[in-house]
Design an enzyme around this catalytic site. Structure first.
Site, PDB file in Angstrom:
ATOM      1  N   ARG A   1       8.831   4.554  10.026  1.00 19.12           N
ATOM      2  CA  ARG A   1       9.014   5.825  10.197  1.00 19.12           C
ATOM      3  C   ARG A   1       7.802   6.935  10.475  1.00 19.12           C
ATOM      4  NH1 ARG A   1      12.091   9.087   6.595  1.00 19.12           N
ATOM      5  NH2 ARG A   1      11.028  10.800   5.683  1.00 19.12           N
TER       6      ARG A   1
ATOM      7  N   ASP B   1      11.170   1.496   6.875  1.00 16.89           N
ATOM      8  CA  ASP B   1      12.223   0.684   6.355  1.00 16.89           C
ATOM      9  C   ASP B   1      13.410   1.328   5.365  1.00 16.89           C
ATOM     10  OD1 ASP B   1      10.142  -1.558   6.158  1.00 16.89           O
ATOM     11  OD2 ASP B   1       8.894  -0.758   4.865  1.00 16.89           O
TER      12      ASP B   1
HETATM   13  C1  UD1 Z   1       4.652   7.109   3.051  1.00 20.46           C
HETATM   14  C2  UD1 Z   1       3.510   5.825   3.155  1.00 20.46           C
HETATM   15  C3  UD1 Z   1       4.927   4.495   2.612  1.00 20.46           C
HETATM   16  C4  UD1 Z   1       4.673   4.998   1.112  1.00 20.46           C
HETATM   17  C5  UD1 Z   1       5.018   6.575   0.256  1.00 20.46           C
HETATM   18  C6  UD1 Z   1       5.316   6.898  -0.714  1.00 20.46           C
HETATM   19  C7  UD1 Z   1       2.898   5.976   5.531  1.00 20.46           C
HETATM   20  C8  UD1 Z   1       3.110   5.824   6.840  1.00 20.46           C
HETATM   21  N1  UD1 Z   1       3.821   5.622   4.697  1.00 20.46           N
HETATM   22  O1  UD1 Z   1       5.700   7.304   3.516  1.00 20.46           O
HETATM   23  O2  UD1 Z   1       4.224   3.423   2.471  1.00 20.46           O
HETATM   24  O3  UD1 Z   1       5.430   4.143   0.126  1.00 20.46           O
HETATM   25  O4  UD1 Z   1       4.119   7.520   1.678  1.00 20.46           O
HETATM   26  O5  UD1 Z   1       3.893   7.106  -1.458  1.00 20.46           O
HETATM   27  O6  UD1 Z   1       1.994   6.746   5.123  1.00 20.46           O
HETATM   28  N2  UD1 Z   1      11.297  12.664   0.931  1.00 20.46           N
HETATM   29  C9  UD1 Z   1      12.910  13.908   2.038  1.00 20.46           C
HETATM   30  N3  UD1 Z   1      12.468  14.448   2.606  1.00 20.46           N
HETATM   31  C10 UD1 Z   1      11.096  15.082   3.668  1.00 20.46           C
HETATM   32  C11 UD1 Z   1       9.654  13.691   2.931  1.00 20.46           C
HETATM   33  C12 UD1 Z   1      10.648  12.773   2.109  1.00 20.46           C
HETATM   34  O7  UD1 Z   1      13.478  13.839   1.157  1.00 20.46           O
HETATM   35  O8  UD1 Z   1      11.332  15.794   4.358  1.00 20.46           O
HETATM   36  C13 UD1 Z   1      11.351  12.046   0.741  1.00 20.46           C
HETATM   37  C14 UD1 Z   1      11.924  10.327   0.811  1.00 20.46           C
HETATM   38  O9  UD1 Z   1      13.079   9.948   1.590  1.00 20.46           O
HETATM   39  C15 UD1 Z   1      11.075   9.745  -0.101  1.00 20.46           C
HETATM   40  C16 UD1 Z   1      10.391  10.747  -0.648  1.00 20.46           C
HETATM   41  O10 UD1 Z   1      10.780  11.701   0.069  1.00 20.46           O
HETATM   42  O11 UD1 Z   1      12.077   9.267  -0.735  1.00 20.46           O
HETATM   43  C17 UD1 Z   1       8.529  10.573  -0.406  1.00 20.46           C
HETATM   44  O12 UD1 Z   1       8.530  10.380   0.873  1.00 20.46           O
HETATM   45  P1  UD1 Z   1       7.116  10.239   1.041  1.00 20.46           P
HETATM   46  O13 UD1 Z   1       5.908  10.884   0.337  1.00 20.46           O
HETATM   47  O14 UD1 Z   1       7.339  11.119   3.258  1.00 20.46           O
HETATM   48  O15 UD1 Z   1       6.856   8.855   2.575  1.00 20.46           O
HETATM   49  P2  UD1 Z   1       6.267   8.650   2.952  1.00 20.46           P
HETATM   50  O16 UD1 Z   1       5.281   9.366   4.436  1.00 20.46           O
HETATM   51  O17 UD1 Z   1       7.205   8.447   4.846  1.00 20.46           O
END
Ligand code: UD1
Length: 451
Positions: free
Chosen positions: A118, A142
């Site tokens: 991702r 994941d």
């Molecule tokens: C990063 C980490 C991951 C960790 C997560 C939360 C990396 C490579 N991965 O993932 O290991 O578990 O932070 O600490 O750094 N969401 C939305 N819309 C968006 C973006 C996110 O709804 O545009 C939601 C996601 O579906 C999820 C939540 O917000 O449920 C948190 O996501 P996010 O903080 O963005 O995680 P990642 O950056 O993908």
């Protein structure tokens, strides 16, 4: 933007790894014989969730970079492949990587790489800033339920980017260049904060990100971008201000230690009633996790860059909720459930970050745990003993949690598809063996089945 016409440059990977073949396609299983308390010291390397972003950041200026404290893990190799596809050359050697970024880039991340990780979506902000355009397949990684990227796109749109979805590929363009904007995130998403940060550092004017994620890895990224010439204030707080600059220049950086790797070894010490010291970490970054380990009965000691955990003879129950930093990290949730599965009472963990981070629950229950789900709540009734059997590592942290459970289970626990664990932990089984674990790695399916 001119397209690169030469064939891809594929450099030699360290220890035989070749960025052109990002994933170890061999599937492995780890066979853990439980019942041996872990004792000793283990040192951790740089954070996967920081280094992946540093690799992306290098795309923002041509020249030569060096990154240190880099673990040999599959996701880092994969991000190396992503940036090589875009035009960079990566040379991995030991725990360093040297990267050369050319003047011209191919601003695209293809589906075969993006669907495996991702974090590849982060090239969007970096490429829009550097090239004014980007083509990125929609991300995979994941499967924790729906993981949209709406906040990434809304933030970039506010800065002048336009998007079109064509055959599963996101085509982005900032025709008039990116401009600074006020971006208020609905939720402190790590990735959205980083994508907007990438876009902001070379936009015209000032970008203000409010409700930004406060993770140490974001602070570390801001530090690296600062070395490249970016002007960023407030990283590590919920308001980040970025003054755009016309161009950046290459830099070197040593990544912040991996708090998730450190935390996992601490739980390994705790679950076996052992005595484990993790070196080269930042105790402050694990404050909430250490508090909860203390509450289950662990003795904890911290120094400037080390943490020692002495596990109790049996953990007590504890309740908590996963939250954005500085809350309890969602990526430590499955490991903590493994620990609480043998607690002397009932614990409740509330998962607030992901809608469906629960695939490990069924596997843990096969080992004799009594874990049930009520919506986002995980209810863990502690049992006296787990009993080893074949289980499947469905993702990085779930796999690690099942190995930890195996360390305390009676008999042998075979964790199949352990290559998921290798995405986030370097030499996981070797480190555990060094601490006294009885654990062997073998090809998937040797002698056991996972039916
Ligand atoms: C990063 C980490 C991951 C960790 C997560 C939360 C990396 C490579 N991965 O993932 O290991 O578990 O932070 O600490 O750094 N969401 C939305 N819309 C968006 C973006 C996110 O709804 O545009 C939601 C996601 O579906 C999820 C939540 O917000 O449920 C948190 O996501 P996010 O903080 O963005 O995680 P990642 O950056 O993908």
């Amino acid at each position: 933007m001119a397209m690169r016409t030469m064939g891809r440059v594929v450099s030699r990977g360290r220890g035989g790894r070749t960025p052109g073949l990002p994933y170890n396609r061999h599937v492995h299983q780890l066979v853990v014989t439980g019942g041996f308390p872990l004792r000793g010291e283990v040192a951790v390397l740089g954070a996967k969730n920081a280094i992946l972003k540093h690799l992306v950041a290098t795309l923002m200026a041509p020249g030569s970079y060096r990154l240190d404290n880099v673990p040999d893990i599959a996701d880092v190799t994969l991000m190396g492949s992503v940036i090589e596809h875009i035009g960079a050359t990566c040379r991995f050697s030991g725990t360093s990587v040297e990267i050369d970024v050319p003047d011209e880039l191919v601003p695209e991340a293809p589906i075969d790489l993006v669907r495996r990780m991702r974090a590849s979506i982060l090239v969007l902000g970096a490429l829009l800033a550097r090239c004014g355009e980007a083509r990125v397949a929609l991300p995979g990684g994941d499967d924790f339920g729906s993981r949209p990227i709406d906040m990434h796109l809304d933030g970039l749109k506010a800065m002048g980017a336009e998007f079109e979805l064509v055959h599963g590929e996101l085509r982005a363009r900032a025709t008039g260049g990116l401009r600074g904007a006020e971006v208020s995130l609905d939720f402190p998403s790590v990735g959205a904060t980083e994508n907007v940060l990438f876009a902001g550092v070379m936009a015209r004017g000032t970008t203000v990100i409010s409700n930004a994620a406060r993770e140490p890895e974001i602070q570390d990224l801001a530090e690296f971008l600062g070395k490249m010439g970016a002007i960023i204030r407030g990283a590590g707080t919920s308001t980040i201000e970025v003054d755009g600059v016309p161009s950046l220049s290459p830099a070197s950086h040593r990544a912040v230690p991996d708090r998730l790797e450190a935390g996992t070894y601490l739980v390994a010490g705790a679950i076996t009633g052992g005595d484990v010291t993790v070196r080269d970490c930042v105790p402050e970054h694990l404050r909430m996790e250490l508090r909860k380990l203390g509450e289950v009965g662990c003795e904890t000691e911290v120094g400037k860059d080390w943490i020692r955990v002495i596990g109790p003879s049996r953990p007590g129950p504890v309740d908590f909720a996963t939250l954005p930093y500085p809350g309890f990290h969602t990526d430590m949730h499955p490991q903590m459930v493994a620990l609480l599965s043998i607690a002397s009472g009932t614990s409740v963990i509330t998962e607030n970050i992901y809608a469906a981070r629960f695939r490990y629950v069924g596997e843990l229950n096969r080992l004799g745990a009594e874990v049930s789900l009520e919506g986002q709540h995980v209810i863990i009734r502690g049992v006296d003993r787990l009993s080893g059997c074949p289980v499947d590592a469905c993702d990085i942290r779930a796999g690690a949690a099942l190995v930890l459970a195996g360390l305390t289970a009676e008999g042998d626990t075979t964790v199949t598809d352990a290559q998921h664990i290798d995405r986030g932990y370097s030499s996981f089984d070797q480190h555990l063996r060094d601490l006294g674990a009885h654990i062997v790695r073998e090809p998937n399916g040797s002698g056991t089945t996972t039916a």
